[in-house]
Structure formats: C-alpha cells, structure tokens
Write a protein that holds these residues in place. Structure first.
Motif, PDB file in Angstrom:
ATOM      1  N   THR A 145       0.845  -1.191   0.000  1.00 35.90           N
ATOM      2  CA  THR A 145       0.000   0.000   0.000  1.00 35.90           C
ATOM      3  C   THR A 145       0.879   1.238   0.000  1.00 35.90           C
ATOM      4  N   TYR A 146       0.480   2.247  -0.777  1.00 37.33           N
ATOM      5  CA  TYR A 146       1.277   3.470  -0.853  1.00 37.33           C
ATOM      6  C   TYR A 146       1.184   4.298   0.427  1.00 37.33           C
ATOM      7  N   TRP A 147       0.045   4.197   1.100  1.00 34.82           N
ATOM      8  CA  TRP A 147      -0.166   5.077   2.269  1.00 34.82           C
ATOM      9  C   TRP A 147      -1.007   4.329   3.294  1.00 34.82           C
ATOM     10  N   SER A 148      -0.527   4.259   4.513  1.00 35.58           N
ATOM     11  CA  SER A 148      -1.247   3.516   5.548  1.00 35.58           C
ATOM     12  C   SER A 148      -1.633   4.404   6.726  1.00 35.58           C
ATOM     13  N   TRP A 149      -1.396   5.714   6.619  1.00 35.65           N
ATOM     14  CA  TRP A 149      -1.680   6.660   7.696  1.00 35.65           C
ATOM     15  C   TRP A 149      -0.960   6.275   8.986  1.00 35.65           C
ATOM     16  N   ASP A 150       0.223   5.713   8.811  1.00 35.43           N
ATOM     17  CA  ASP A 150       1.137   5.516   9.932  1.00 35.43           C
ATOM     18  C   ASP A 150       1.440   6.893  10.539  1.00 35.43           C
ATOM     19  N   PRO A 151       1.651   7.005  11.867  1.00 34.30           N
ATOM     20  CA  PRO A 151       1.907   8.323  12.483  1.00 34.30           C
ATOM     21  C   PRO A 151       3.016   9.114  11.801  1.00 34.30           C
ATOM     22  N   LYS A 152       4.085   8.437  11.399  1.00 31.43           N
ATOM     23  CA  LYS A 152       5.186   9.127  10.724  1.00 31.43           C
ATOM     24  C   LYS A 152       4.714   9.705   9.400  1.00 31.43           C
ATOM     25  N   GLU A 153       3.957   8.932   8.655  1.00 33.85           N
ATOM     26  CA  GLU A 153       3.436   9.402   7.374  1.00 33.85           C
ATOM     27  C   GLU A 153       2.492  10.590   7.572  1.00 33.85           C
TER      28      GLU A 153
END
Length: 277
Positions: free
Chosen positions: A209-217
């Motif tokens: 997945t390109y974007w997982s809304w991880d805190p760093k992201e």
C-alpha cells in the motif's frame, strides 16, 4: 570497541573543536578565527563521512535504522548542508549556532547504545538510501532556515527597539537572512516532496500500500502542507520577513517532532523499538 564507534567518538571531538572555534570567533570577533572554524568543520564532516562508510561496511546497510544512527546521519546532513550554504556567505554567528546543533545531535547520539541491529526484512531495499537521503537532506535544509529565521527575528527586534547588542554587528543583514530562508525553502521543499513520494513507492513495494496513515506518514504530510503554505505565500502573496521567519520556525518544530517525537512516542511502522535502538 568497533572501528565505526571509535570514529564516531573522534568525529564528536572534531565537531566540538569546530564549534568552540566558531563560538570564540563570534564572541571575540577576531578576524581569521572563523577560517579555522571552517577548516575544522570541513575536517569533522570529512571524518564523519568516513565514520558513516565504516558503519555501512560493518552492518551492511544504510545506517539510519535506530536512534543513534539517525542522529548521526542528521548531524552529517546538516553539517554538509551548512558548508554548502556558507561557501560564499561566511556567516560566523549562523555557523556557530549550526555547529552547536550538530554537536548536540552527536552528543545525544553518543548517549544511546551504538550497537548495530539486524535489519528488518521490509527495510532491505534499494529505496532505503534514496528515501533516507532525500528526507534527511530536506530536514537539514529546513534546519538552516530555522537558524536564519531565529536571527532574523532577533535582529528585527533590535532594530525596532533601537537597542543594539554586540550580536547585532555580527549578523548578516535582514535581506540576507530572508534570502537564506527563501533559498532553503525552495531547495528543502522539493527534497521533502521527493522523500515522501519515494517513501510511498517503497511502502507499496514492502507492504502493498502506498499510504497507511502511519503516524510518521501523517505528521510528514502535515509538515509538508505547512511548508507548502509557506512556499505558496512566498510566491503568490509576497510573504517575506517576519511572517516567513515565524513560519520557518514553526515548520522546524514540526520537522523535529516528525523526526524524533513520532518515532519515540507514537507506535507505528517507523517507531524505534526502544530508546536502546
């Protein structure tokens, strides 16, 4: 003691010498002393480069996977970035401040365990050095903008109050400081953008997945929007001076939290496993 740790400690001493020379030059205002500080900083940066290479050879991957390595890499990127910025401008007070920041990063890096660790399979990718280099160089450029912004506000305050300390006569002009802020923004923003894009491509290859809304992201994206707003204001509505300096300081606070706060306080894919690296 491994070679890279010995070299790290020698590099720390070299940065301490460069910082001391620059601080003495800034305080005493002695002509020629800044030249020795510049030579010391170049020597420390060269030694730091050798240190990172030795670390890479020892552990087998780009050394940015724990707190010690990340602080060291950030310090290296900042020292190199400032040397480029200062190539023609020769700004002693800004050099002393930047060297102090580099030295603080190195000191913190020396206080956490410095041993290497086994690389997470998801990180074993050619995207690691690309993403990391772009992200840290962008952060380093924004750190220089932060330093310039601090001194812009200090000098502006002295001009308005008509109370001039010795520092005033050692600072570049407001125009020069604002120019540094703008130039850093025009270089740092594309680096940050490419860092986020390369991270997204890497995430898709590693996790599907390109974007997982991880805190760093998420915090990286928030920081990107803040600098995008500053660049938009600069280009379209003529933001300069005080407003741009304040935005640069706020932006750096977000950079710092994204770099350290998120990794240490918020669990996620980018978190350090512990303060022990």
């Amino acid at each position: 003691m491994s070679l890279n740790i010995l070299l790290f400690k020698l590099t720390l001493v070299a940065y301490a010498v460069a910082t001391a020379l620059y601080l003495f030059s800034a305080v005493a205002n002695k002509k020629g002393m800044d030249r020795w500080g510049r030579f010391a900083l170049m020597g420390a940066f060269a030694l730091h480069t050798v240190t990172l290479i030795a670390r890479y050879v020892e552990i087998g991957y780009t050394p940015v996977t724990n707190l010690h390595e990340s602080l060291s890499f950030f310090a290296w990127a900042l020292a190199g970035t400032f040397l480029v910025v200062d190539w023609k401008l020769r700004m002693v007070v800004l050099a002393a401040t930047t060297c102090t920041i580099v030295l603080v990063m190195m000191l913190f890096g020396s206080l956490v365990p410095m041993h290497g660790q086994e690389l997470n399979p998801a990180l074993d990718s050619f995207w690691l050095p690309i993403h990391v280099a772009l992200a840290f160089l962008g952060n380093a450029v924004f750190t220089v903008a932060f330093v310039a912004a601090i001194f812009y506000l200090l000098q502006e305050r002295m001009l308005k109050s008509k109370k001039f300390s010795a520092l005033y006569y050692r600072l570049p002009s407001l125009e020069t400081l604002d120019m540094i802020n703008y130039r850093c923004l025009t270089f740092g923003f594309p680096l940050m953008t490419m860092g986020i894009i390369s991270g997204a491509v890497w995430a898709d290859a590693a996790w599907g997945t390109y974007w997982s809304w991880d805190p760093k992201e998420s915090w990286a994206l928030i920081t990107w929007f803040l600098y995008a707003a500053l660049l938009h204001g600069r280009l379209t509505t003529g933001w300069r001076g005080r407003r741009a300096a304040i935005f640069a300081i706020i932006g750096f606070a977000f950079v710092l939290f994204t770099f350290l706060g998120v990794n240490l306080l918020l669990p996620g894919l980018h978190s350090y496993s512990s303060m022990n690296g």
